[in-house]
Design a protein around this motif. Sequence first.
Motif, mmCIF file in Angstrom:
data_model
loop_
_atom_site.group_PDB
_atom_site.id
_atom_site.type_symbol
_atom_site.label_atom_id
_atom_site.label_comp_id
_atom_site.label_asym_id
_atom_site.label_seq_id
_atom_site.Cartn_x
_atom_site.Cartn_y
_atom_site.Cartn_z
ATOM 1 N N GLU A 238 25.567 27.584 95.996
ATOM 2 C CA GLU A 238 26.689 27.816 96.909
ATOM 3 C C GLU A 238 26.195 28.116 98.327
ATOM 4 N N VAL A 239 25.180 28.959 98.443
ATOM 5 C CA VAL A 239 24.623 29.298 99.758
ATOM 6 C C VAL A 239 24.049 28.050 100.416
ATOM 7 N N PHE A 240 23.323 27.260 99.635
ATOM 8 C CA PHE A 240 22.769 26.014 100.175
ATOM 9 C C PHE A 240 23.890 25.114 100.690
ATOM 10 N N TRP A 241 24.892 24.886 99.851
ATOM 11 C CA TRP A 241 25.974 23.969 100.181
ATOM 12 C C TRP A 241 26.698 24.402 101.458
ATOM 13 N N GLN A 242 26.955 25.679 101.570
ATOM 14 C CA GLN A 242 27.689 26.197 102.720
ATOM 15 C C GLN A 242 26.894 26.078 104.018
ATOM 16 N N ASN A 243 25.584 26.018 103.909
ATOM 17 C CA ASN A 243 24.742 25.971 105.104
ATOM 18 C C ASN A 243 24.105 24.610 105.343
ATOM 19 N N ALA A 244 24.352 23.665 104.461
ATOM 20 C CA ALA A 244 23.772 22.324 104.585
ATOM 21 C C ALA A 244 24.657 21.457 105.470
ATOM 22 N N ASP A 245 24.016 20.563 106.199
ATOM 23 C CA ASP A 245 24.806 19.584 106.943
ATOM 24 C C ASP A 245 25.214 18.470 105.977
ATOM 25 N N SER A 246 26.021 17.553 106.457
ATOM 26 C CA SER A 246 26.558 16.520 105.571
ATOM 27 C C SER A 246 25.455 15.638 104.980
ATOM 28 N N GLN A 247 24.382 15.410 105.713
ATOM 29 C CA GLN A 247 23.276 14.595 105.195
ATOM 30 C C GLN A 247 22.566 15.313 104.047
ATOM 31 N N GLU A 248 22.352 16.613 104.191
ATOM 32 C CA GLU A 248 21.713 17.378 103.126
ATOM 33 C C GLU A 248 22.613 17.447 101.895
ATOM 34 N N GLN A 249 23.911 17.613 102.109
ATOM 35 C CA GLN A 249 24.853 17.623 100.995
ATOM 36 C C GLN A 249 24.841 16.283 100.267
ATOM 37 N N GLN A 250 24.829 15.198 101.020
ATOM 38 C CA GLN A 250 24.809 13.868 100.420
ATOM 39 C C GLN A 250 23.536 13.654 99.615
ATOM 40 N N MET A 251 22.403 14.115 100.142
ATOM 41 C CA MET A 251 21.138 13.979 99.427
ATOM 42 C C MET A 251 21.196 14.754 98.107
ATOM 43 N N LEU A 252 21.763 15.946 98.123
ATOM 44 C CA LEU A 252 21.906 16.726 96.900
ATOM 45 C C LEU A 252 22.785 15.996 95.893
ATOM 46 N N LEU A 253 23.912 15.478 96.352
ATOM 47 C CA LEU A 253 24.829 14.771 95.461
ATOM 48 C C LEU A 253 24.171 13.547 94.836
ATOM 49 N N GLU A 254 23.426 12.795 95.636
ATOM 50 C CA GLU A 254 22.741 11.612 95.121
ATOM 51 C C GLU A 254 21.690 12.001 94.081
ATOM 52 N N THR A 255 20.935 13.054 94.376
ATOM 53 C CA THR A 255 19.917 13.517 93.445
ATOM 54 C C THR A 255 20.545 13.985 92.145
ATOM 55 N N LEU A 256 21.623 14.745 92.247
ATOM 56 C CA LEU A 256 22.316 15.208 91.045
ATOM 57 C C LEU A 256 22.863 14.046 90.236
ATOM 58 N N GLU A 257 23.506 13.111 90.911
ATOM 59 C CA GLU A 257 24.089 11.965 90.211
ATOM 60 C C GLU A 257 23.008 11.191 89.464
ATOM 61 N N GLU A 258 21.905 10.878 90.149
ATOM 62 C CA GLU A 258 20.823 10.124 89.524
ATOM 63 C C GLU A 258 20.195 10.905 88.372
ATOM 64 N N SER A 259 19.987 12.179 88.572
ATOM 65 C CA SER A 259 19.358 13.010 87.550
ATOM 66 C C SER A 259 20.244 13.147 86.319
ATOM 67 N N LEU A 260 21.536 13.311 86.536
ATOM 68 C CA LEU A 260 22.458 13.456 85.409
ATOM 69 C C LEU A 260 22.592 12.164 84.614
ATOM 70 N N GLN A 261 22.482 11.021 85.281
ATOM 71 C CA GLN A 261 22.543 9.744 84.583
ATOM 72 C C GLN A 261 21.324 9.533 83.700
ATOM 73 N N GLN A 262 20.228 10.198 84.015
ATOM 74 C CA GLN A 262 19.004 10.061 83.235
ATOM 75 C C GLN A 262 18.958 11.018 82.040
ATOM 76 N N GLN A 263 19.881 11.974 81.994
ATOM 77 C CA GLN A 263 19.904 12.941 80.907
ATOM 78 C C GLN A 263 20.418 12.284 79.626
ATOM 79 N N PRO A 264 19.807 12.623 78.511
ATOM 80 C CA PRO A 264 20.295 12.067 77.247
ATOM 81 C C PRO A 264 21.702 12.601 76.939
ATOM 82 N N GLN A 265 22.537 11.744 76.403
ATOM 83 C CA GLN A 265 23.884 12.144 76.020
ATOM 84 C C GLN A 265 23.805 13.024 74.785
ATOM 85 N N GLN A 266 24.569 14.100 74.790
ATOM 86 C CA GLN A 266 24.549 15.014 73.643
ATOM 87 C C GLN A 266 25.835 14.929 72.876
#
Length: 73
Positions: free
Chosen positions: A45-73
Amino acid sequence: MNLNLRKAIIHNVSGNSQEELKDTIVDAIQGGEEKTLPGLGVLLEVFWQNADSQEQQMLLETLEESLQQQPQQ
């Protein structure tokens, strides 16, 4: 989440160096305990509130890619 918990977590890590913050994050992840999840959430939350839009986008892309690589449970 209780506001007092949020404030306590921020108080506990305020003034920490980058290395100390990294250690906190790594320890929480490696420990795998559910009780550390709120602390990680507050840090996100602290990161998100203090990140600019480019940093937020990078986080979202990383999360999306990482979550797609996780095995389905």
